[in-house]
Every structure is written in structure tokens, then in C-alpha cells.
Write a protein that holds these residues in place. Structure first.
Motif, PDB file in Angstrom:
ATOM      1  N   VAL A  39      14.238 -13.964 -29.359  1.00  0.00           N
ATOM      2  CA  VAL A  39      14.306 -14.754 -28.132  1.00  0.00           C
ATOM      3  C   VAL A  39      14.769 -16.152 -28.496  1.00  0.00           C
ATOM      4  O   VAL A  39      14.270 -16.757 -29.449  1.00  0.00           O
ATOM      5  N   LEU A  40      15.717 -16.665 -27.726  1.00  0.00           N
ATOM      6  CA  LEU A  40      16.184 -18.039 -27.888  1.00  0.00           C
ATOM      7  C   LEU A  40      15.594 -18.878 -26.766  1.00  0.00           C
ATOM      8  O   LEU A  40      15.965 -18.740 -25.602  1.00  0.00           O
ATOM      9  N   LEU A  41      14.641 -19.731 -27.112  1.00  0.00           N
ATOM     10  CA  LEU A  41      14.064 -20.673 -26.153  1.00  0.00           C
ATOM     11  C   LEU A  41      14.978 -21.884 -26.067  1.00  0.00           C
ATOM     12  O   LEU A  41      15.254 -22.536 -27.085  1.00  0.00           O
ATOM     13  N   LEU A  42      15.430 -22.211 -24.865  1.00  0.00           N
ATOM     14  CA  LEU A  42      16.397 -23.299 -24.698  1.00  0.00           C
ATOM     15  C   LEU A  42      15.723 -24.579 -24.232  1.00  0.00           C
ATOM     16  O   LEU A  42      14.994 -24.588 -23.233  1.00  0.00           O
ATOM     17  N   ASP A  43      15.992 -25.666 -24.933  1.00  0.00           N
ATOM     18  CA  ASP A  43      15.509 -26.993 -24.560  1.00  0.00           C
ATOM     19  C   ASP A  43      16.537 -27.645 -23.630  1.00  0.00           C
ATOM     20  O   ASP A  43      17.266 -28.561 -24.015  1.00  0.00           O
ATOM     21  N   TYR A  44      16.571 -27.162 -22.382  1.00  0.00           N
ATOM     22  CA  TYR A  44      17.549 -27.704 -21.428  1.00  0.00           C
ATOM     23  C   TYR A  44      17.079 -29.067 -20.912  1.00  0.00           C
ATOM     24  O   TYR A  44      15.896 -29.408 -20.955  1.00  0.00           O
ATOM     25  N   ARG A  45      18.038 -29.867 -20.417  1.00  0.00           N
ATOM     26  CA  ARG A  45      17.702 -31.191 -19.891  1.00  0.00           C
ATOM     27  C   ARG A  45      16.895 -31.068 -18.600  1.00  0.00           C
ATOM     28  O   ARG A  45      17.081 -30.125 -17.842  1.00  0.00           O
ATOM     29  N   GLN A  46      16.018 -32.054 -18.380  1.00  0.00           N
ATOM     30  CA  GLN A  46      15.089 -31.990 -17.263  1.00  0.00           C
ATOM     31  C   GLN A  46      15.230 -33.171 -16.302  1.00  0.00           C
ATOM     32  O   GLN A  46      15.668 -34.261 -16.681  1.00  0.00           O
ATOM     33  N   ALA A  47      14.807 -32.920 -15.072  1.00  0.00           N
ATOM     34  CA  ALA A  47      14.719 -33.952 -14.050  1.00  0.00           C
ATOM     35  C   ALA A  47      13.430 -34.772 -14.298  1.00  0.00           C
ATOM     36  O   ALA A  47      12.503 -34.290 -14.944  1.00  0.00           O
ATOM     37  N   PRO A  48      13.363 -35.984 -13.781  1.00  0.00           N
ATOM     38  CA  PRO A  48      14.362 -36.654 -12.940  1.00  0.00           C
ATOM     39  C   PRO A  48      15.491 -37.318 -13.701  1.00  0.00           C
ATOM     40  O   PRO A  48      16.463 -37.765 -13.095  1.00  0.00           O
ATOM     41  N   GLU A  49      15.378 -37.380 -15.052  1.00  0.00           N
ATOM     42  CA  GLU A  49      16.441 -38.025 -15.815  1.00  0.00           C
ATOM     43  C   GLU A  49      17.772 -37.297 -15.652  1.00  0.00           C
ATOM     44  O   GLU A  49      18.836 -37.931 -15.605  1.00  0.00           O
ATOM     45  N   PHE A  50      17.706 -35.968 -15.580  1.00  0.00           N
ATOM     46  CA  PHE A  50      18.909 -35.155 -15.452  1.00  0.00           C
ATOM     47  C   PHE A  50      18.708 -34.179 -14.301  1.00  0.00           C
ATOM     48  O   PHE A  50      17.995 -33.192 -14.429  1.00  0.00           O
ATOM     49  N   ALA A  51      19.335 -34.485 -13.190  1.00  0.00           N
ATOM     50  CA  ALA A  51      19.169 -33.678 -11.978  1.00  0.00           C
ATOM     51  C   ALA A  51      20.131 -32.493 -11.985  1.00  0.00           C
ATOM     52  O   ALA A  51      20.955 -32.336 -12.898  1.00  0.00           O
ATOM     53  N   GLY A  71      17.325 -25.607 -29.519  1.00  0.00           N
ATOM     54  CA  GLY A  71      16.543 -24.458 -29.080  1.00  0.00           C
ATOM     55  C   GLY A  71      15.644 -23.985 -30.194  1.00  0.00           C
ATOM     56  O   GLY A  71      15.541 -24.618 -31.255  1.00  0.00           O
ATOM     57  N   MET A  72      14.963 -22.880 -29.954  1.00  0.00           N
ATOM     58  CA  MET A  72      14.067 -22.304 -30.948  1.00  0.00           C
ATOM     59  C   MET A  72      14.225 -20.786 -30.940  1.00  0.00           C
ATOM     60  O   MET A  72      14.139 -20.150 -29.895  1.00  0.00           O
ATOM     61  N   TRP A  73      14.462 -20.216 -32.109  1.00  0.00           N
ATOM     62  CA  TRP A  73      14.478 -18.772 -32.253  1.00  0.00           C
ATOM     63  C   TRP A  73      13.049 -18.277 -32.429  1.00  0.00           C
ATOM     64  O   TRP A  73      12.290 -18.809 -33.238  1.00  0.00           O
ATOM     65  N   CYS A  74      12.670 -17.266 -31.680  1.00  0.00           N
ATOM     66  CA  CYS A  74      11.404 -16.558 -31.833  1.00  0.00           C
ATOM     67  C   CYS A  74      11.770 -15.147 -32.284  1.00  0.00           C
ATOM     68  O   CYS A  74      12.336 -14.372 -31.506  1.00  0.00           O
TER      69      CYS A  74
END
Length: 308
Positions: free
Chosen positions: A105-117, A60-63
Motif C-alpha cells: 500500500v502506498l500512503l500518499l501525503d497529499y496537500r491539505q486545506a486550508p493552505e491548499f484548497a 509517501g509511505m510504502w506499507c
């Protein structure tokens, strides 16, 4: 009447759609790189610093605003239909929100589709929330925020936490929420001529990429418009009256009120999807981010210091 400055967002969306229309088979990596360019319309916030963080299961990234309150935290889930955009496309927007709320603010780099549904993004969101609790943050001083699909992720994560008996965050903020994974008739069709980006084909394609073969488009665990909202924390949403997803926020707000939830739904006239991207450049965006930041600050209060 929309400000002249706000027209830049529509122009950016139109240019992006033109490229995608000319190259419908564009590689997903290139599509993601193109959609990440949304950050170009956002003004660089002053007085905010950024640093990478391992937020439990995901990066993630702290702002962090200068001299900001270091105790409360806003977890921000970026939009992009669960398929595109990133913490980098949303860094400046999150920085403006951090400054407005005077909270990191904590920006989250969550997993994305279509690789991760589905439900991978919700799994990541819950893991990060648990990580924050383990770091010493109190649930009453954590808020969720997101735009478009990120707002859907924020609300779906609250449903998961509530159903699992986990203490809920202090509030949820949603900019131009995309919640209707079923793509039901409504402003998705009636506002099509005004919305430069979030039209039916795009929404249907991204919903299909996220849901895949899980059959969860109408599942309350994925679709907040189908969820029981009993016990939800306060919710603050914004949308433009001319965007295709306008009635997503409208429908959610009505269902939330019926469930006794403290909900605020702010309607802006004549703006494009997630008009807050124009923060630092257009008065409508600046006003909206300032109001949202004040609402979040009021929810977060003054918690016990955390260890992060």
C-alpha cells in the motif's frame, strides 16, 4: 450487536470532541496533532514493514506485507476532511489492509486545506498515479482506497482521469465515504445523536476549508455525488448504519448502479465513522478489512513486475 471492543472508538471520538469543544480556537497544528492520535485505537499489524518514498510530486509511505505480491499496488488516501490527519495517523490501518490484500500500500501525503484548497489534493493524487505508471505499474493492477474524505479524493481522481482519457485503476475502495460537500439533509441530521464525530458543523467547516472560494461544492469534478459515473471501475464501499455519513455511500452506490458500475455497498450495524480504525482490536473492523483486502486482491490480479 456491536462488540464490546468496538466501543473504544466511540470513546476516543468523544474525548477528541471534548477537547476541541473546550478549546474552539485551538491552533491548526495542535488540532492536527490531536486528530493524528486516532492511530492509538488501531492494533499494530504484524508482518508489515514501512519505508518512506518520494512518490513523484509528493512524499509517501510504502506499507509492505512480508512475502507479499510486489507487483500490484494500492494507493491509499487518508481521511480527515482534507484538513487533518496524515499518513502517520493511518499507517497501521494501511498496514492491516496491505496484509489483508497481500499487496503493498502506498500512503500518499497529499496537500491539505486550508493552505491548499481544491483541486490541490486531486492534482497530487493524479501526479502520484502518473508516477506509478512511469515506474512500470499497469493501470489494471493499481487500485485506489481511502476513508472518509480520502474516499472522496479517490473517486474524484477517477473522474479526473476518466475525463482526461487516462486509463483507470482496477478498482476503488471507500471506508465510510464523505462525498457530500454540500452537506444536504439526510443522515447527516437523522443520525446526529448516534455519531460521535462526523456531525454537521464539522462537515460544513471542513468542506468550506477545502472548497473555499472555488464554488465547487456541487461541481462534479469535486463532488462524486454529482459526477457522471459512466465507465467507472468497480467500487467497494462500507459504512455504518448509525453514522452521519451513511447516506453518502448509499446514494453513491445507487447512482453507480444506475450508470452500470459494478458496485458493492456493505452496511455494518452500530459502528462509528471509519470503524476500520479498530483493526487488530475489534472483530467488526478485522472482518471488514479482511473482506476489503480480498476484494482488492481479486481486482489486482498478477501484473507485469514494476521497477519500484
Amino acid at each position: 450487536m456491536p462488540s464490546p471492543q468496538s466501543a473504544a472508538l466511540k470513546a476516543h471520538y468523544e474525548a477528541t470532541v471534548a477537547v476541541l469543544s473546550a478549546a474552539p480556537d485551538i491552533d491548526l497544528a495542535l488540532r492536527r496533532a490531536l486528530l493524528d492520535q486516532i492511530h492509538l485505537v488501531t492494533g499494530e499489524p504484524t508482518g508489515v514493514t514501512y519505508r518512506d518514498v518520494d512518490a513523484g510530486a509528493r512524499p509517501g509511505m510504502w506499507c509492505e506485507p512480508e512475502d507479499g505480491d510486489q507487483d500490484g499496488v494500492i494507493v491509499y488516501f487518508h481521511g480527515g476532511g482534507f484538513v487533518v490527519q496524515s499518513i502517520h495517523s493511518h499507517r497501521k490501518l494501511a498496514g492491516h489492509l496491505a496484509k489483508a490484500a497481500n499487496r503493498r500500500v502506498l500512503l500518499l501525503d497529499y496537500r491539505q486545506a486550508p493552505e491548499f484548497a481544491y483541486p490541490a489534493p486531486i492534482d497530487d493524487a493524479q501526479a502520484t498515479y502518473t508516477w506509478l505508471l512511469d515506474q512500470g505499474f499497469e493501470s489494471a493492477h493499481i487500485a485506489f482506497a481511502g476513508d472518509s474524505a480520502g474516499a472522496c479524493l479517490a473517486l474524484s481522481t477517477v473522474v479526473r482521469l476518466r475525463d482526461n482519457g487516462i486509463e483507470l485503476p482496477a478498482g476503488v475502495l471507500g471506508f465510510s465515504p464523505w462525498l457530500d460537500l454540500e452537506s444536504l439533509p439526510g443522515t447527516l441530521d437523522s443520525n446526529e445523536q448516534f455519531d460521535a464525530l462526523a456531525k454537521r458543523p464539522l462537515c460544513e467547516d471542513m468542506a468550506a476549508a477545502y472548497i473555499q472560494d472555488t464554488g465547487a461544492a456541487a461541481d462534479p469534478r469535486a463532488n462524486p455525488l454529482r459526477a457522471d459515473l459512466t465507465g467507472f471501475p468497480p467500487v467497494y464501499m462500507t459504512a455504518s448504519d448509525i453514522e452521519c455519513l451513511f447516506d453518502n455511500g448509499e446514494r453513491f452506490a445507487e447512482r453507480a448502479r444506475q450508470a452500470g458500475v459494478d458496485v458493492t455497498f456493505v452496511v455494518e450495524e452500530g459502528q462509528q465513522h471509519v470503524y476500520q480504525f479498530m483493526a487488530g482490536r475489534a472483530p467488526e473492523a478485522d472482518r471488514s478489512v479482511a473482506d476489503a483486502g480480498a476484494w482488492l486482491a481479486a481486482r489486482l490480479g498478477s501484473p507485469t513486475p514494476a521497477r519500484v
